[in-house]
Write an enzyme that holds these catalytic residues in place. Structure first.
Site, PDB file in Angstrom:
ATOM      1  CD  GLU A  34      25.046 -13.638  28.270  1.00 25.94           C
ATOM      2  OE1 GLU A  34      25.381 -13.409  27.114  1.00 25.94           O
ATOM      3  OE2 GLU A  34      24.752 -12.729  29.089  1.00 25.94           O
ATOM      4  N   GLY A  40      21.207 -12.766  24.538  1.00 23.29           N
ATOM      5  CA  GLY A  40      21.521 -11.332  24.607  1.00 23.29           C
ATOM      6  C   GLY A  40      20.296 -10.446  24.650  1.00 23.29           C
ATOM      7  N   GLY A 286      19.226   6.245  21.931  1.00 24.00           N
ATOM      8  CA  GLY A 286      20.324   5.465  21.369  1.00 24.00           C
ATOM      9  C   GLY A 286      20.963   4.533  22.374  1.00 24.00           C
ATOM     10  CG  HIS A 460      -2.217 -10.256  -9.277  1.00 27.78           C
ATOM     11  ND1 HIS A 460      -2.240  -8.910  -8.973  1.00 27.78           N
ATOM     12  CD2 HIS A 460      -3.506 -10.634  -9.479  1.00 27.78           C
ATOM     13  CE1 HIS A 460      -3.496  -8.476  -8.998  1.00 27.78           C
ATOM     14  NE2 HIS A 460      -4.287  -9.508  -9.300  1.00 27.78           N
TER      15      HIS A 460
HETATM   16  C1  LIG Z   1      13.937  -2.571  22.320  1.00 30.86           C
HETATM   17  C2  LIG Z   1      14.862  -3.058  21.237  1.00 30.86           C
HETATM   18  C3  LIG Z   1      14.339  -3.523  20.054  1.00 30.86           C
HETATM   19  C4  LIG Z   1      15.190  -3.976  19.044  1.00 30.86           C
HETATM   20  N1  LIG Z   1      14.646  -4.436  17.884  1.00 30.86           N
HETATM   21  C5  LIG Z   1      15.462  -4.874  16.909  1.00 30.86           C
HETATM   22  C6  LIG Z   1      14.929  -5.396  15.702  1.00 30.86           C
HETATM   23  O1  LIG Z   1      13.711  -5.454  15.513  1.00 30.86           O
HETATM   24  N2  LIG Z   1      15.782  -5.827  14.764  1.00 30.86           N
HETATM   25  C7  LIG Z   1      17.150  -5.778  14.935  1.00 30.86           C
HETATM   26  O2  LIG Z   1      17.888  -6.186  14.039  1.00 30.86           O
HETATM   27  N3  LIG Z   1      17.677  -5.292  16.062  1.00 30.86           N
HETATM   28  C8  LIG Z   1      16.875  -4.845  17.052  1.00 30.86           C
HETATM   29  N4  LIG Z   1      17.420  -4.385  18.214  1.00 30.86           N
HETATM   30  C9  LIG Z   1      18.890  -4.363  18.340  1.00 30.86           C
HETATM   31  C10 LIG Z   1      19.428  -5.754  18.699  1.00 30.86           C
HETATM   32  O3  LIG Z   1      18.852  -6.184  19.911  1.00 30.86           O
HETATM   33  C11 LIG Z   1      20.932  -5.717  18.798  1.00 30.86           C
HETATM   34  O4  LIG Z   1      21.465  -5.193  17.605  1.00 30.86           O
HETATM   35  C12 LIG Z   1      21.509  -7.089  19.040  1.00 30.86           C
HETATM   36  O5  LIG Z   1      21.035  -7.662  20.229  1.00 30.86           O
HETATM   37  C13 LIG Z   1      23.032  -7.036  19.073  1.00 30.86           C
HETATM   38  O6  LIG Z   1      23.539  -8.303  19.253  1.00 30.86           O
HETATM   39  P1  LIG Z   1      24.948  -8.544  19.945  1.00 30.86           P
HETATM   40  O7  LIG Z   1      25.201 -10.005  19.838  1.00 30.86           O
HETATM   41  O8  LIG Z   1      25.935  -7.612  19.392  1.00 30.86           O
HETATM   42  O9  LIG Z   1      24.760  -8.107  21.476  1.00 30.86           O
HETATM   43  P2  LIG Z   1      23.665  -8.391  22.591  1.00 30.86           P
HETATM   44  O10 LIG Z   1      22.432  -8.975  22.047  1.00 30.86           O
HETATM   45  O11 LIG Z   1      23.556  -7.131  23.356  1.00 30.86           O
HETATM   46  O12 LIG Z   1      24.349  -9.498  23.501  1.00 30.86           O
HETATM   47  C14 LIG Z   1      25.497  -9.232  24.232  1.00 30.86           C
HETATM   48  C15 LIG Z   1      25.600 -10.233  25.366  1.00 30.86           C
HETATM   49  O13 LIG Z   1      26.881 -10.113  25.981  1.00 30.86           O
HETATM   50  C16 LIG Z   1      26.757 -10.313  27.382  1.00 30.86           C
HETATM   51  N5  LIG Z   1      27.910  -9.699  28.019  1.00 30.86           N
HETATM   52  C17 LIG Z   1      28.267  -8.388  28.005  1.00 30.86           C
HETATM   53  N6  LIG Z   1      29.429  -8.218  28.662  1.00 30.86           N
HETATM   54  C18 LIG Z   1      29.823  -9.438  29.111  1.00 30.86           C
HETATM   55  C19 LIG Z   1      30.953  -9.910  29.846  1.00 30.86           C
HETATM   56  N7  LIG Z   1      31.922  -9.100  30.239  1.00 30.86           N
HETATM   57  N8  LIG Z   1      31.019 -11.232  30.113  1.00 30.86           N
HETATM   58  C20 LIG Z   1      30.055 -12.078  29.704  1.00 30.86           C
HETATM   59  N9  LIG Z   1      28.971 -11.683  29.010  1.00 30.86           N
HETATM   60  C21 LIG Z   1      28.865 -10.386  28.703  1.00 30.86           C
HETATM   61  C22 LIG Z   1      25.433  -9.632  27.697  1.00 30.86           C
HETATM   62  O14 LIG Z   1      24.888 -10.132  28.899  1.00 30.86           O
HETATM   63  C23 LIG Z   1      24.594 -10.008  26.473  1.00 30.86           C
HETATM   64  O15 LIG Z   1      23.854 -11.188  26.697  1.00 30.86           O
HETATM   65  C24 LIG Z   1      16.594  -3.946  19.247  1.00 30.86           C
HETATM   66  C25 LIG Z   1      17.131  -3.495  20.452  1.00 30.86           C
HETATM   67  C26 LIG Z   1      16.273  -3.050  21.433  1.00 30.86           C
HETATM   68  C27 LIG Z   1      16.859  -2.580  22.733  1.00 30.86           C
END
Ligand SMILES: Cc1cc2nc3c(=O)[nH]c(=O)nc-3n(C[C@H](O)[C@H](O)[C@H](O)COP(=O)(O)OP(=O)(O)OC[C@H]3O[C@@H](n4cnc5c(N)ncnc54)[C@H](O)[C@@H]3O)c2cc1C
EC number: 1.8.1.4
Length: 481
Positions: A34, A40, A286, A460
């Protein structure tokens, strides 16, 4: 000498950290890399802190309607935005710490830094390009650092970041992404939200509750364009009733910036351009996958439109390299990321009967007021696919619990295959529907039919009774309408 693992996961979001826990449960020697924050985007800047903000908005809305419930509140309740943000950041920090605890408990090594795949089976971790700025989200203790690490299986779980439109790029001052929108130093008086997907509409709802003059601009003909049009029409009406201005089939074409405000040129379907001036704008058009600087091109991992191409088990075209979560494409949701992580790791471990992720059964929830939730096909999509369907509906206005809650504006809509009785889709708008939708998700996953749902007893009085009534309505047997 480089340390050897069975599995190394790059990224500790809900996809990565859940995959790490499961890998460890299955006896695989596991590490997670991380660069910025455990948990994340979801825990630190996404799902969780927005829900904390929206909870403050909900409490404020209720307080300001106390009279409707026979309660007297002297004067008007107002928001201390600094305290609202502090609460939200505190909730994130607590969960961020929780991920650190889970890694330790499950004996997952945490490697701090930026990972790059140098060849299948090898990564190099360098200095993070993203310094930790949040004092409440510190770098965990007892971690490993920069160096070369080997693993039989490498899982890319690097998530996504905000997408920007050319010429309307966020600048962090006047044009915000979700990062700035999550922790405003002060409330703007007026706000334009460009994009009405889940992220845009949740922020629009929050800021409106805080008393901000909000205008939503959406390029598609309906807000929350992936949702069923009947449901979003109800949501739109309710949001407008709360004072939100909404422009659909409308496009921001140009921005003019002043010292502390901006003017958006908005082109509507009839070709007319109107100018809207506001203090701030949130760009919510997006997200795009974090596929850069990972060595993917050199190793030959296939990508498409900014995401890693995978099969139903997370496998890429290169043996030993996998991808899960947002970086592996839509729907970009935390629960989809978690599920893909578990499926991927169970397949790696050689477990029998691992099913590929079925994207058609991923629920979607939007926590605006009123809430919107769905699973499966919309009515329009089912028709487009040529399915012969039966549709049932039940209004919250005929549900006792919704009326008692003072939340009688809502709808439950279900779509069945006419011939087989298979539940194809469910769509809800109204109070607590983000909690209720899971009933339909379980039903769909068990491939249930209308008969089984009609023979299920719903408690209910609950808003969940609208779910049963909608099913009954699809078969001309509705009881309370
Ligand atoms: C404002 C907002 C509200 C949201 N609300 C919801 C919700 O209510 N419900 C829902 O299901 N989803 C929601 N989402 C979407 C959700 O946050 C994502 O779908 C989810 O976080 C994806 O998880 P992930 O593990 O794929 O990636 P992420 O959570 O993005 O984690 C990826 C991690 O990888 C790390 N990383 C990246 N590149 C590297 C590298 N080269 N080396 C080391 N570390 C690295 C990053 O620092 C990060 O910590 C929301 C998103 C936003 C922005």
């Amino acid at each position: 000498m480089a340390e050897n693992y069975d599995v190394i996961i790059i990224g500790s979001g809900p996809g990565g950290y859940v995959a790490a826990v499961r890998a460890s449960q299955l006896g695989l020697k596991t590490a997670i890399v991380e660069r910025e924050h455990l948990g994340g985007i979801c825990l630190n800047w996404g799902c969780i802190p927005t829900k904390a903000l929206l909870r403050s908005a909900e409490v404020l809305d209720h307080a300001n309607h106390a009279k409707d419930y026979g309660l007297v509140l002297e004067g008007k309740m107002t928001a201390d935005v600094k305290a609202v943000v502090a609460r939200s950041r505190g909730v994130s920090a607590r969960l961020n710490g929780g991920v650190g605890f889970l890694m330790k408990k499950n004996k997952v090594d945490v490697i701090w830094g930026e990972a790059k795949i140098t060849k299948p089976g090898e990564i190099v971790v360098g200095k993070s390009s993203k310094p930790v700025v949040e004092p409440q989200n510190p770098v965990p203790k007892n971690i490993k650092g920069e160096g070369t690490y080997n693993a039989k299986h490498i899982i890319i779980a690097t998530g996504a970041r905000p997408r920007a439109l050319p010429g309307i790029e966020p600048d962090g001052k006047l044009i915000w992404t979700y990062f700035e929108a999550m922790k405003p130093a002060a409330l703007p008086k007026s706000l334009i939200v460009m994009g009405s997907g889940a992220i845009g509409i949740e922020f629009a709802s929050f800021y409106r509750s805080m008393g901000v003059d909000v205008t939503v601009v959406e390029v598609m003909p309906t807000i929350m364009p992936v949702e069923d049009v009947e449901v979003t029409a109800i949501a739109r009406k309710q949001l407008e009733k709360r004072g939100m201005k909404i422009l659909t089939s409308a496009k921001v074409t140009k921005i003019e910036k002043a010292a502390d405000s901006l003017t958006a040129h908005v082109e509507t379907a009839d070709g007319k351009v109107q100018q809207i001036t506001a203090d701030r704008m949130i760009s919510a058009v997006g997200v795009q996958g974090n596929i850069e600087n990972l060595g993917l091109e050199a190793v030959g991992v296939k990508t498409d439109r900014g995401c890693v191409v995978i099969d139903g088990y997370g496998k890429t075209n290169i043996a030993g390299i996998y991808a899960i979560g947002d970086v592996a494409g839509p729907p970009m949701l935390a629960h989809k990321a978690e599920h893909e992580g578990v499926v991927c790791v169970e397949k790696i471990a050689g477990l029998p009967n691992v099913h590929p992720t079925d994207k058609g059964k991923v629920p979607g929830c939007t926590y605006c007021h009123p809430q919107v939730a769905s699973v499966g096909l919309t009515e329009a999509k089912a028709k487009e696919l040529g399915r012969d369907i039966r549709v049932g509906r039940f209004s919250f206005a005929a549900n006792g619990k919704a009326i008692a809650l003072g939340e009688d504006q809502g709808l439950c809509k279900v779509i069945f295959d006419k011939k087989t009785g298979e539940l194809l889709g469910a769509h809800m708008v109204g109070a607590e529907v983000t909690e209720l939708i899971q009933g339909f998700v379980v039903a769909m996953n068990l491939e249930t039919t209308e008969e089984e749902l009609m023979h299920t007893i719903f408690p209910h009085p609950t808003v969940s009774e609208t779910m049963k009534e909608a099913v009954l309505d699809a078969y001309g047997r509705v009881l309370n309408a």
